[in-house]
Every structure is written in C-alpha cells, then in structure tokens.
Design a protein around this motif. Structure first.
Motif, mmCIF file in Angstrom:
data_model
loop_
_atom_site.group_PDB
_atom_site.id
_atom_site.type_symbol
_atom_site.label_atom_id
_atom_site.label_comp_id
_atom_site.label_asym_id
_atom_site.label_seq_id
_atom_site.Cartn_x
_atom_site.Cartn_y
_atom_site.Cartn_z
ATOM 1 N N HIS A 4 -44.421 -14.430 24.953
ATOM 2 C CA HIS A 4 -43.926 -13.423 25.895
ATOM 3 C C HIS A 4 -44.569 -12.107 25.504
ATOM 4 C CE1 HIS A 4 -40.255 -12.391 28.541
ATOM 5 N NE2 HIS A 4 -41.341 -11.728 28.890
ATOM 6 N N VAL A 5 -45.422 -11.593 26.381
ATOM 7 C CA VAL A 5 -46.244 -10.446 26.053
ATOM 8 C C VAL A 5 -45.888 -9.264 26.953
ATOM 9 C CG1 VAL A 5 -48.614 -9.679 25.697
ATOM 10 C CG2 VAL A 5 -48.064 -12.117 25.574
ATOM 11 N N HIS A 6 -45.908 -8.073 26.399
ATOM 12 C CA HIS A 6 -45.660 -6.881 27.203
ATOM 13 C C HIS A 6 -46.826 -5.918 27.096
ATOM 14 C CE1 HIS A 6 -41.733 -7.306 29.028
ATOM 15 N NE2 HIS A 6 -41.484 -8.117 28.022
ATOM 16 N N PRO A 7 -46.938 -5.015 28.069
ATOM 17 C CA PRO A 7 -48.117 -4.167 28.135
ATOM 18 C C PRO A 7 -48.216 -3.130 27.032
ATOM 19 C CG PRO A 7 -46.572 -3.655 29.903
ATOM 20 C CD PRO A 7 -46.026 -4.828 29.181
ATOM 21 N N GLY A 56 -46.557 -4.202 34.376
ATOM 22 C CA GLY A 56 -46.935 -5.601 34.378
ATOM 23 C C GLY A 56 -46.155 -6.369 33.330
ATOM 24 N N HIS A 57 -46.008 -7.662 33.565
ATOM 25 C CA HIS A 57 -45.266 -8.516 32.647
ATOM 26 C C HIS A 57 -46.026 -9.821 32.530
ATOM 27 C CE1 HIS A 57 -42.127 -11.507 31.603
ATOM 28 N NE2 HIS A 57 -41.673 -10.525 30.867
ATOM 29 N N LEU A 58 -46.298 -10.238 31.309
ATOM 30 C CA LEU A 58 -47.135 -11.414 31.084
ATOM 31 C C LEU A 58 -46.394 -12.454 30.248
ATOM 32 C CD1 LEU A 58 -50.077 -12.450 31.575
ATOM 33 C CD2 LEU A 58 -50.646 -11.510 29.335
ATOM 34 N N LEU A 110 -48.950 -13.417 35.291
ATOM 35 C CA LEU A 110 -48.795 -11.967 35.367
ATOM 36 C C LEU A 110 -47.927 -11.603 36.564
ATOM 37 C CD1 LEU A 110 -49.622 -9.025 34.522
ATOM 38 C CD2 LEU A 110 -51.381 -9.215 36.313
ATOM 39 N N ASP A 111 -46.823 -10.891 36.311
ATOM 40 C CA ASP A 111 -45.979 -10.336 37.369
ATOM 41 C C ASP A 111 -46.337 -8.862 37.540
ATOM 42 O OD1 ASP A 111 -44.557 -12.744 37.469
ATOM 43 O OD2 ASP A 111 -43.129 -12.079 35.959
#
Length: 328
Positions: A248-251, A234-236, A282-283
């Motif tokens: 830019h947030v990562h899991p 996932g990419h947020l 969310l991708d």
C-alpha cells in the motif's frame, strides 16, 4: 498509511481461481490520512526501508503481514463467505479481539476507520471500499462481483486500543457461478480509462526503495487540476501475483504542503518484498469522479528488464455505482 510507503503483505490462498477483468477504469475509493504527520511504523518509514546494496534484493526483505486472518490478538470474522456473481449482496464482517468481542473503537486512518480491499486471484478484479460500522461492531457494504471465482477480502484498520498498531487481515470470499480464469495482463507502461491516459515511469525493485511516477493526461493534454481524494492526489495499491502480497503506497507530498502540484504527475516511493509480477492500481480524482488505472509490472533487479513496454492496453472499467467500485 503515510506519505511514502505503506507495505503490508496481504494474502492468499483463495478458493477457486478468479475471474473478471476489472483492471482499469473505475471509481475505487482511495485511502488517505487525516494528518500528514501521522505515520505507522510499519507503513514504510523511509529511514527503515531497505536500500540499494543492502543485500536483500530478491528476498522477502520486508516482513510479510496480512497473509493471515488473525494477528496480534485480532481476528477478521467474515459473516458472508459466499456471494453470487453478478448479484448485489450485502457483505458483512466483524473484527474481534482475543476475547471474541467485537471491536467498536478504531483510529481514523486516511479519513476512515477501516479500509476494505477486494481482489480476485487473477488480479483482474479490484475494489477499494469503505464499509459502514454498526454500533455492535458489525461492518457492512454492498458488493456486486462481476464474475465467479475466488476473491480475497482485506481489512486495513488500527484499533483504538492503546499501543495497538495498524493491521491488515485477510479472508477468502467465494463468488458462485460459471467460472473462467483470466491470465495476468502483460506489463504495459500506459493505461487508458474513461478517456484518460496514465503513463507509468520508473521500476519496482525487490528489497530496494524506488520512485514510481504516474502521469495523467486527457485528450493528449496533461491534467494539471487533479482533485484531492481523502487527502491526496493519488493512491496506489500493488498486489503480488501468486499470493496477493500487498503493498500500500502513498504519494510523495500532499495537497497544501506548498510544493506538491495537482498533476499531471503523482510520484510514489515503493519497495517490493520480492521479485515477481505485481498488479498496480492507481486511484485519482478529476472533475468530481474517481477513476482507476491498472498496470502489470515486474519487480526485478536493476540489471534485468523491469520497465513495462510502451504499449497501451485499455480495460473494461466500471462505473461509480453504489457498491461496485467505492464504498463511502
């Protein structure tokens, strides 16, 4: 961008107001790191993130970046400052150094040399693209913005020059045509896209690292076979309403680390730079297609009501057509 938080405030003052409800339901291209161990200092080292009780809540506790077109001797030179809404256009730009020379060498981050995000002022339209670079340093990608208004272009990259850090530079883009602004969607805990339902739990806190969990289901069943996309499940991305400050947030965890499951839940750690409304995108990839779920959340202190309401609001997602949602 690393596992954990990548937070860079992006920018703003766009021309005109924005348009287009493009929130949930699409194929936007997430950014994921080539190496799990690689990390940017400014991308949210947990040891450096503000913690609860540090006295920063409600203030711009995280340094704001990306609010400018130039930083650290690099400038984003947008060759296409205007496009026509609803018409496919080649968007081109160049990153220049302090001598005006085009930058042609970059470090690969999340499998790409550069990540490009487009967002409308009202946060209804969102695109995550991966343009192509010519030998002379010119970047280009086709875009087809659905409605007229002001947009912001964000270029996220790390020059290959020794000692250069990761940068996010922003520039304004205008889409001509009949313009009608949209209100920011109300906070919700559930988003629907292409038959999938994504539920958000957790709260975004100003100046405080907090856990966000997004759980993916389809037809009422948990999705337990999410596919890696550029190295993550996932990419947020979060954009602050008003000035488009960018998080830019990562899991927490990644495929192949021995502990991270391929769904149904993807968790993130994030710190909001201030209180306010944010739009989260969310991708996630499943059955070979990337889709995007969008949420509005309010970053507030623990004593305030910060959890989105349980109602679900479908949005008019877009298809994964070339130049519309992703750029590969």
């Amino acid at each position: 961008m690393n596992t954990g938080l990548r937070i860079t405030a992006f920018a703003a003052a766009l021309a005109a107001a924005f348009g287009t409800a493009y929130g949930v339901g699409a194929a936007l291209d997430p950014a994921v790191e080539d190496s799990a161990s690689a990390a940017h200092d400014e991308h949210g080292d947990p040891a450096r993130m503000p913690q609860a009780g540090d006295g920063h809540a409600g203030h711009e506790s995280v340094p704001a970046g990306g609010l400018q077109i130039a930083e650290d001797g690099y400038t984003l030179d947008l060759d296409t400052p205007r496009v026509t809404a609803g018409r496919r256009t080649e968007l081109s730009f160049t990153v220049r150094d302090d001598h005006g020379r085009a930058v042609t060498a970059y470090r690969r981050e999340h499998g790409k040399e550069l990540h490009l995000v487009l967002a409308s002022r009202d946060l209804g339209t969102y695109r995550h693209l991966h343009p192509e670079r010519a030998a002379d340093g010119t970047w280009s990608t086709p875009v087809d913005l659905p409605r007229a208004g002001g947009y912001r272009v964000f270029a996220d990259f790390t020059p290959a020059e020794r000692g250069a850090g990761n940068l996010t530079l922003g520039a304004d883009l205008a889409a001509s045509g009949s313009y009608a602004p949209h209100d920011l969607p109300a906070p919700v805990a559930t988003a629907r896209v292409d038959g999938y339902e994504v539920r958000l739990t957790g709260a975004l806190r100003p100046g405080q690292a907090s856990r966000l969990r997004l759980t993916v289901a389809r037809d009422g069943r948990p999705v337990t076979d999410l596919q890696p996309y550029l190295g993550a499940y996932g990419h947020l991305v979060a954009l602050r309403s008003g000035d488009l400050a960018y998080l830019h947030v990562h899991p927490n965890g990644e495929p192949g680390d021995g502990t991270t499951e391929p769904g149904p839940t993807v968790s993130f750690t994030a710190t909001a730079p201030s209180a306010g409304d944010y739009r989260l995108f969310l991708d996630f990839r499943h059955e070979g297609k990337v889709r995007t779920a969008a949420f509005t959340v309010r970053a507030s202190t623990a004593r305030e009501a910060a959890t989105p309401s349980p109602s679900a609001t479908p949005t008019d997602g877009h298809t994964d057509a070339p130049g519309t949602g992703h750029g590969h």
